[in-house]
Design an enzyme around this catalytic site. Structure first.
Site, mmCIF file in Angstrom:
data_model
loop_
_atom_site.group_PDB
_atom_site.id
_atom_site.type_symbol
_atom_site.label_atom_id
_atom_site.label_comp_id
_atom_site.label_asym_id
_atom_site.label_seq_id
_atom_site.Cartn_x
_atom_site.Cartn_y
_atom_site.Cartn_z
ATOM 1 N N THR A 191 0.860 -1.192 0.000
ATOM 2 C CA THR A 191 0.000 0.000 0.000
ATOM 3 C C THR A 191 0.898 1.244 0.000
ATOM 4 O OG1 THR A 191 -0.152 0.300 2.407
ATOM 5 C CG2 THR A 191 -1.721 -1.235 1.396
ATOM 6 N N GLY A 192 0.389 2.322 -0.597
ATOM 7 C CA GLY A 192 1.130 3.589 -0.597
ATOM 8 C C GLY A 192 2.420 3.515 -1.388
ATOM 9 N N TYR A 242 -1.358 12.101 14.733
ATOM 10 C CA TYR A 242 -0.434 11.270 13.951
ATOM 11 C C TYR A 242 0.264 10.268 14.877
ATOM 12 C CZ TYR A 242 3.396 9.876 10.889
ATOM 13 O OH TYR A 242 4.292 9.134 10.142
#
Ligand code: NAP
Length: 283
Positions: free
Chosen positions: A11-12, A166
């Protein structure tokens, strides 16, 4: 593990650390499936990989801020019916203000934790079909920005702080890794990592002078994406970690995270909340 012909799901992969990881993995002979929200960027990366002599990656569209899109992408992977040897959960986001997803969740937690939690659970049958499989979660030393998951306001409704949200999402990555390691069959391992401070596009979608200027100012002090990908690649393929599961790595070495990232009660609570939020129960 020799990655030649191994099926690796990433992913990413369309930017930063994930992009470098995908290019390196392809160079090592891996058969990649790339789950990305930006088809154009994914197609450009696939062409680059093929031009460099790698196998043609399979491209599947997935917006990790939308749980239905994650479900759909996972189903498309299942339809491929190809055992998964490595799942690299790399995608991530940082937002400087609160964004709510279509599912009603704070977006940092949704993209960085709920999406890989759901994706991993749905892909377990394919990971189980491989003789041995590895799950690699890209976490961060940013988990030190918080001291707990802050369950009382986990969706940051009462207040939103960029570093706290985050940090909380990256703490969730480590707690998820710990819990998952205990549930997996012996043939599957899961580990997580801090890639270092890496010059990437992380956070660049945010408005504001600082989010544009800061990366340029910090770039000379940060690692390149290729160096940032080293620990991910190490965990995907090194024989040294064949028997290791549930651990946190930095600079290709097992490292102790902060004590609150080893809190099994918090990990269990997060697991229950995550199953409820994504409406999926692990077997
Ligand atoms: N950079 C650092 O210093 C650092 C330090 C510690 C940990 N990390 C972690 O490393 C990982 C990779 O970050 P990076 O620095 O390489 O950031 P990046 O350059 O911004 O890349 C992030 C990747 O995630 C994808 N992504 C973001 N939101 C998504 C969504 N809603 N759906 C699908 N894909 C999505 C992006 O896709 P698009 O190309 O479409 O935008 C991109 O491919 C993250 O988990 C991050 O938390 C980074």
């Amino acid at each position: 593990m020799d990655l030649t012909g191994k099926h690796v799901v990433v992913t990413g992969a369309t930017a930063g650390i994930g992009r470098s990881s995908a290019i390196t993995l392809a160079g090592l002979g891996a058969d990649l499936t790339l789950l990305s929200r930006n088809t154009e960027k994914a197609e450009a990366l696939a062409s680059e990989i093929v031009s460099a002599g790698g196998r043609q990656p399979t491209l599947i569209s997935m917006d990790m801020a939308v749980l239905d899109s994650v479900r759909d992408a996972a189903r498309q992977c299942l339809d491929l019916n190809k055992p998964i040897d490595v799942l690299l959960n790399n995608a991530g986001v940082v937002n400087t203000s609160r964004v709510e997803t279509v599912d009603g969740f704070e977006e940092t937690l949704a993209v960085n934790h709920f999406a890989p939690f759901l994706l991993t659970g749905m892909l377990l049958p394919l990971l189980q079909n491989a003789p041995t499989a590895r799950i690699v979660n890209v976490a961060s030393d940013a988990h030190s920005f918080v001291k707990s998951m802050g369950f009382d306001d986990i969706q940051a409704v009462q207040s939103y702080k960029t570093f706290r949200e985050y940090g909380r999402s990256k703490l969730a990555n480590i707690l998820f890794t710990r819990s998952l390691a205990k549930r997996l069959p012996e043939s599957i391992s899961v580990n997580c990592l801090h890639p270092g401070a890496v010059a990437t596009s992380l956070g660049s979608q945010n408005d504001g002078f600082l989010s544009k200027l800061l990366p340029a100012l910090l770039k000379p002090f940060f690692r390149s994406p290729d160096r940032g990908a080293e620990t991910s690649i190490y965990l995907c393929q090194s024989d040294e970690v064949e028997a290791v599961s549930g651990a946190y790595f930095s600079n290709c070495k097992k490292t102790k995270p902060k004590p609150w990232a080893e809190d099994d009660a918090a990990a269990a609570r997060l697991w229950t909340i995550s199953e409820e939020c994504v409406d999926f129960s692990y077997p």
